[in-house]
Design a protein around this motif. Structure first.
Motif, PDB file in Angstrom:
ATOM      1  N   ALA A 150       0.834  -1.211   0.000  1.00 40.85           N
ATOM      2  CA  ALA A 150       0.000   0.000   0.000  1.00 40.85           C
ATOM      3  C   ALA A 150       0.866   1.257   0.000  1.00 40.85           C
ATOM      4  N   ALA A 151       1.950   1.233   0.772  1.00 40.25           N
ATOM      5  CA  ALA A 151       2.822   2.407   0.842  1.00 40.25           C
ATOM      6  C   ALA A 151       3.495   2.692  -0.496  1.00 40.25           C
ATOM      7  N   ALA A 152       3.697   1.647  -1.297  1.00 37.13           N
ATOM      8  CA  ALA A 152       4.363   1.811  -2.596  1.00 37.13           C
ATOM      9  C   ALA A 152       3.372   1.930  -3.749  1.00 37.13           C
ATOM     10  N   THR A 153       2.086   2.115  -3.426  1.00 36.62           N
ATOM     11  CA  THR A 153       1.052   2.155  -4.464  1.00 36.62           C
ATOM     12  C   THR A 153       0.288   3.478  -4.407  1.00 36.62           C
ATOM     13  N   PRO A 154       0.773   4.501  -5.070  1.00 35.28           N
ATOM     14  CA  PRO A 154       0.008   5.755  -5.131  1.00 35.28           C
ATOM     15  C   PRO A 154      -1.106   5.646  -6.173  1.00 35.28           C
ATOM     16  N   ARG A 155      -2.047   6.573  -6.096  1.00 34.06           N
ATOM     17  CA  ARG A 155      -3.077   6.631  -7.129  1.00 34.06           C
ATOM     18  C   ARG A 155      -2.456   7.045  -8.461  1.00 34.06           C
ATOM     19  N   LEU A 156      -3.003   6.511  -9.518  1.00 30.09           N
ATOM     20  CA  LEU A 156      -2.514   6.861 -10.848  1.00 30.09           C
ATOM     21  C   LEU A 156      -3.071   8.220 -11.272  1.00 30.09           C
ATOM     22  N   PRO A 157      -2.522   8.837 -12.318  1.00 30.26           N
ATOM     23  CA  PRO A 157      -2.959  10.174 -12.743  1.00 30.26           C
ATOM     24  C   PRO A 157      -4.431  10.211 -13.147  1.00 30.26           C
ATOM     25  N   VAL A 158      -4.969  11.426 -13.150  1.00 31.59           N
ATOM     26  CA  VAL A 158      -6.377  11.653 -13.524  1.00 31.59           C
ATOM     27  C   VAL A 158      -6.480  11.771 -15.035  1.00 31.59           C
ATOM     28  N   ILE A 159      -7.503  11.135 -15.597  1.00 32.61           N
ATOM     29  CA  ILE A 159      -7.775  11.209 -17.025  1.00 32.61           C
ATOM     30  C   ILE A 159      -9.238  11.562 -17.238  1.00 32.61           C
ATOM     31  N   GLN A 160      -9.589  11.907 -18.459  1.00 33.58           N
ATOM     32  CA  GLN A 160     -10.976  12.188 -18.820  1.00 33.58           C
ATOM     33  C   GLN A 160     -11.555  10.980 -19.544  1.00 33.58           C
ATOM     34  N   MET A 161     -12.778  10.605 -19.167  1.00 33.00           N
ATOM     35  CA  MET A 161     -13.445   9.460 -19.779  1.00 33.00           C
ATOM     36  C   MET A 161     -14.850   9.853 -20.219  1.00 33.00           C
ATOM     37  N   LEU A 162     -15.261   9.349 -21.377  1.00 38.42           N
ATOM     38  CA  LEU A 162     -16.620   9.546 -21.845  1.00 38.42           C
ATOM     39  C   LEU A 162     -17.579   8.751 -20.974  1.00 38.42           C
ATOM     40  N   VAL A 163     -18.800   9.263 -20.841  1.00 38.86           N
ATOM     41  CA  VAL A 163     -19.827   8.575 -20.064  1.00 38.86           C
ATOM     42  C   VAL A 163     -20.484   7.535 -20.971  1.00 38.86           C
ATOM     43  N   ASP A 164     -20.059   6.296 -20.819  1.00 38.86           N
ATOM     44  CA  ASP A 164     -20.648   5.182 -21.551  1.00 38.86           C
ATOM     45  C   ASP A 164     -20.331   3.903 -20.786  1.00 38.86           C
ATOM     46  N   GLU A 165     -20.577   2.756 -21.400  1.00 42.32           N
ATOM     47  CA  GLU A 165     -20.396   1.489 -20.702  1.00 42.32           C
ATOM     48  C   GLU A 165     -18.947   1.213 -20.334  1.00 42.32           C
ATOM     49  N   ASN A 166     -18.004   1.879 -20.960  1.00 41.74           N
ATOM     50  CA  ASN A 166     -16.591   1.681 -20.650  1.00 41.74           C
ATOM     51  C   ASN A 166     -16.166   2.365 -19.353  1.00 41.74           C
ATOM     52  N   LEU A 167     -17.056   3.122 -18.758  1.00 39.12           N
ATOM     53  CA  LEU A 167     -16.731   3.851 -17.534  1.00 39.12           C
ATOM     54  C   LEU A 167     -16.833   2.961 -16.289  1.00 39.12           C
ATOM     55  N   VAL A 168     -17.389   1.765 -16.443  1.00 37.32           N
ATOM     56  CA  VAL A 168     -17.597   0.883 -15.299  1.00 37.32           C
ATOM     57  C   VAL A 168     -16.271   0.563 -14.608  1.00 37.32           C
ATOM     58  N   GLY A 169     -16.267   0.671 -13.282  1.00 33.22           N
ATOM     59  CA  GLY A 169     -15.089   0.336 -12.492  1.00 33.22           C
ATOM     60  C   GLY A 169     -14.147   1.493 -12.246  1.00 33.22           C
ATOM     61  N   TYR A 170     -14.349   2.614 -12.901  1.00 32.67           N
ATOM     62  CA  TYR A 170     -13.489   3.776 -12.674  1.00 32.67           C
ATOM     63  C   TYR A 170     -13.955   4.545 -11.438  1.00 32.67           C
ATOM     64  N   VAL A 171     -13.007   5.235 -10.814  1.00 32.46           N
ATOM     65  CA  VAL A 171     -13.288   6.018  -9.615  1.00 32.46           C
ATOM     66  C   VAL A 171     -13.201   7.491  -9.964  1.00 32.46           C
ATOM     67  N   LEU A 172     -14.223   8.245  -9.590  1.00 32.14           N
ATOM     68  CA  LEU A 172     -14.268   9.671  -9.903  1.00 32.14           C
ATOM     69  C   LEU A 172     -13.176  10.421  -9.141  1.00 32.14           C
ATOM     70  N   ALA A 173     -12.520  11.327  -9.842  1.00 30.66           N
ATOM     71  CA  ALA A 173     -11.462  12.133  -9.234  1.00 30.66           C
ATOM     72  C   ALA A 173     -11.955  13.525  -8.847  1.00 30.66           C
ATOM     73  N   GLN A 174     -13.159  13.902  -9.295  1.00 34.18           N
ATOM     74  CA  GLN A 174     -13.744  15.204  -8.962  1.00 34.18           C
ATOM     75  C   GLN A 174     -15.242  15.037  -8.754  1.00 34.18           C
ATOM     76  N   ASP A 175     -15.817  15.954  -7.966  1.00 30.48           N
ATOM     77  CA  ASP A 175     -17.271  15.991  -7.849  1.00 30.48           C
ATOM     78  C   ASP A 175     -17.882  16.273  -9.221  1.00 30.48           C
ATOM     79  N   VAL A 176     -19.080  15.733  -9.440  1.00 28.06           N
ATOM     80  CA  VAL A 176     -19.784  15.945 -10.705  1.00 28.06           C
ATOM     81  C   VAL A 176     -21.077  16.712 -10.424  1.00 28.06           C
ATOM     82  N   GLU A 177     -21.262  17.828 -11.145  1.00 28.07           N
ATOM     83  CA  GLU A 177     -22.485  18.627 -11.011  1.00 28.07           C
ATOM     84  C   GLU A 177     -23.404  18.376 -12.193  1.00 28.07           C
TER      85      GLU A 177
END
Length: 562
Positions: A150-177
């Motif tokens: 865990a100590a050697a595992t930082p979060r990976l960089p933030v990317i932009q993803m389209l809202v579709d079925e490929n978004l499953v399993g991703y974790v949001l990096a910002q609040d969504v309005e």
């Protein structure tokens, strides 16, 4: 070349003496030259050379035959050491106490290594005789091993993803309005007629129709009604919707196809009755999902994002995982023909590729690497170019062909964070990093590989992907049979299911030998059994957790039903 040996000193085998350096495997003379070998390690060479300086007179005396050996050694080693100005620390200890050593086994302390891990380290360019005789890596607990990961595992960089079925399993990096309100207009929640609620009971002309389809709807005036369907927008001016069940047709059009007038049977309508107001579900600009929320496979989050006009979101990138099998004996599982003596079909690679993809991560097949340092190095270097995490199986134990650890350290300048874990199965599990890339070197036995993947690799993948709760869920289960304890903490493969009494039960999947892949089939978790003799374990009876005891299980997959 003939080398005349110098007389060997008779010294106690367990007692180092400065003079004993004269008893190296080769210590002799040729003509007038003294020949002495020293150890290959810098430390050993330095110690021997320091002793050599004071011993040169003694060596020269022997080499030139100026005195007989009997005369030189008369009086024993102590007298000789005193004359040369050297001494042996082992003969007397501070305080003047003398210890006499005997060769019978009862008089010796337990054997212990006299070398450091560095002196015992495997070298890729040395023979099999120089390999580890004992693992130099400390034995860690599962908890400590996971802490290092865990100590050697930082979060990976933030990317932009389209809202579709490929978004499953991703974790949001910002609040969504919400970009839009839901509903975006005042809508009917029943089939019926849009009215002014103040009109009351009576017969009214039907002046328009509002369907759940885009279009322009004329305003409604008091004393008029408009036929409306569920979900359709209210005509401007309308204040309520009366259900079709509360009306009767007053008259029809000349062709009989439409109602011309309807009779409203109730005067009890309220303002806004049967109307879904604009923004009543979601207000425009409101936060609908928070940073850290996971887009689940159920579809609710994707549907919510789509409903408010959000087409793209910021998420943490998921790690890409490569799976590499190692070993000259390993052949592709689908290779035609019978196995040759010593060959084994590769079950680890297809198993791990399957489970990685099933939990939502990208997996790349890295093939099989043979048991040579060059093959390991080439395979790992190629993998590091295209994946974030490398999973290997095999090559991490103590054999001469277990080359992964030295390859990582010596050829790739990686860091091995741990190389042994106190657990069954999976003791030789290894975790290393090369820069920001991670390598999980799992045991080659199929069951061990699967267990250690779930206990170590999957939590790391989830943490890198942004999961706050990255560890697998733990639940209390009832033991459905006796569980015999092992000297090591054991992670016993089980099937967890709901019992008739509403509690969770855990059934063993069979024999737990590391190579027994059959016991992994049907398993949806493991029960964490303590080590035999663990003082903290009070429920064990003669090394057995009896049937009916409540123990902890770590879930891999969905809970089953019995």
């Amino acid at each position: 070349m003939y080398v005349q040996p110098i007389h060997m000193l008779s010294l106690h085998p367990l007692k180092p003496s400065t003079v004993a350096m004269m008893s190296r495997p080769v210590a002799g003379v040729r003509n007038s030259s003294i020949i002495i070998t020293v150890p290959g390690s810098p430390k050993g060479a330095k110690e021997n050379l320091q002793a050599l300086i004071k011993l040169l007179p003694h060596a020269c005396s022997q080499a030139t035959d100026l005195a007989t050996s009997r005369a030189i050694h008369s009086g024993g080693v102590k007298k000789l050491e005193k004359e040369l100005g050297v001494h042996s620390h082992h003969h007397s200890h501070e305080g003047g106490h003398h210890h006499h050593h005997h060769h019978h086994h009862g008089g010796h302390k337990a054997p212990r290594p006299r070398t450091t891990p560095e002196q015992r380290a495997n070298r890729l360019d040395e023979s099999v005789t120089r390999r580890y005789r004992e693992s130099p890596y400390p034995m860690l607990s599962v908890t400590d091993a996971n802490g290092l990961i865990a100590a050697a595992t930082p979060r990976l960089p933030v990317i932009q993803m389209l809202v579709d079925e490929n978004l499953v399993g991703y974790v949001l990096a910002q609040d969504v309005e919400a970009a839009e309100a839901v509903p975006a207009y005042r809508a009917s929640i029943v089939d019926g007629y849009a009215v002014y609620h103040t009109d009351g009971a009576g017969t009214y002309p039907v002046v328009s129709i509002s369907h759940a389809a885009p279009g322009t709807i004329p305003p409604l005036e008091p004393g008029e009604v408009a036929r409306i369907t569920t979900g359709a927008p209210l005509p401007p001016g309308a204040t309520a919707v009366v259900m079709v069940e509360d009306t009767v047709i007053g008259s029809t059009t000349s062709d009989g196809a439409e109602e011309a007038t309807v009779e409203i049977l109730t005067s009890d309508l309220e303002d806004g009755e049967n109307v879904r107001e604009e923004g009543s579900d979601v207000e425009a600009g409101s936060v609908i999902l928070r940073s850290g929320d996971t887009i689940s496979a159920i579809g609710g989050e994707v549907g919510l994002l789509a409903s408010v006009g959000v087409s793209e979101v910021s998420v943490y990138r998921k790690p890409t995982v490569g799976v590499l099998s190692t070993g000259d004996e390993v052949v592709p599982h689908n290779r035609p023909g019978n196995l040759k003596l010593g060959e084994v079909r590769d079950s680890n690679r297809p198993t791990l590729l399957t489970v990685i993809k099933s939990v939502g991560f990208s997996a790349i097949d890295l093939g099989i690497a043979g048991d040579t340092p060059g093959a390991h190095e080439s395979a790992l270097k190629a993998a590091l170019e295209k994946v974030d995490v490398i999973i290997t199986t095999g090559g991490v134990s103590m054999g001469e062909m277990d080359l992964l650890k030295p390859t990582i350290e010596q050829s790739l300048q990686g860091t091995i964070h741990f190389g042994r874990v106190a657990m069954k199965p999976g003791k030789p599990t290894t975790f290393a990093t090369i820069g920001e890339k991670k390598i999980f070197a799992l045991p080659g036995n199929p069951a061990s590989a699967l267990v250690t993947f779930h206990l170590f690799v999957l939590p790391s993948l989830r943490k890198a992907a942004g999961y706050d709760a990255f560890e697998l869920p733990k639940v209390k289960v009832v033991a459905e049979q006796d569980f015999r304890l092992d000297p090591r903490p054991e992670f016993h493969r089980v099937f967890v299911a709901m019992r008739e009494d509403g509690k969770l039960g855990a059934w063993s999947t069979g024999g737990q030998r590391s190579s027994r892949i059959g016991s992994a089939g049907g398993a949806n978790g493991v029960v964490a059994l303590p080590a035999k003799g663990d003082v903290a374990e009070k429920r064990a009876v003669k090394g057995v957790i009896p049937k009916g005891e409540v123990i902890e299980a770590i879930l891999w997959a969905q809970i089953g039903g019995v």
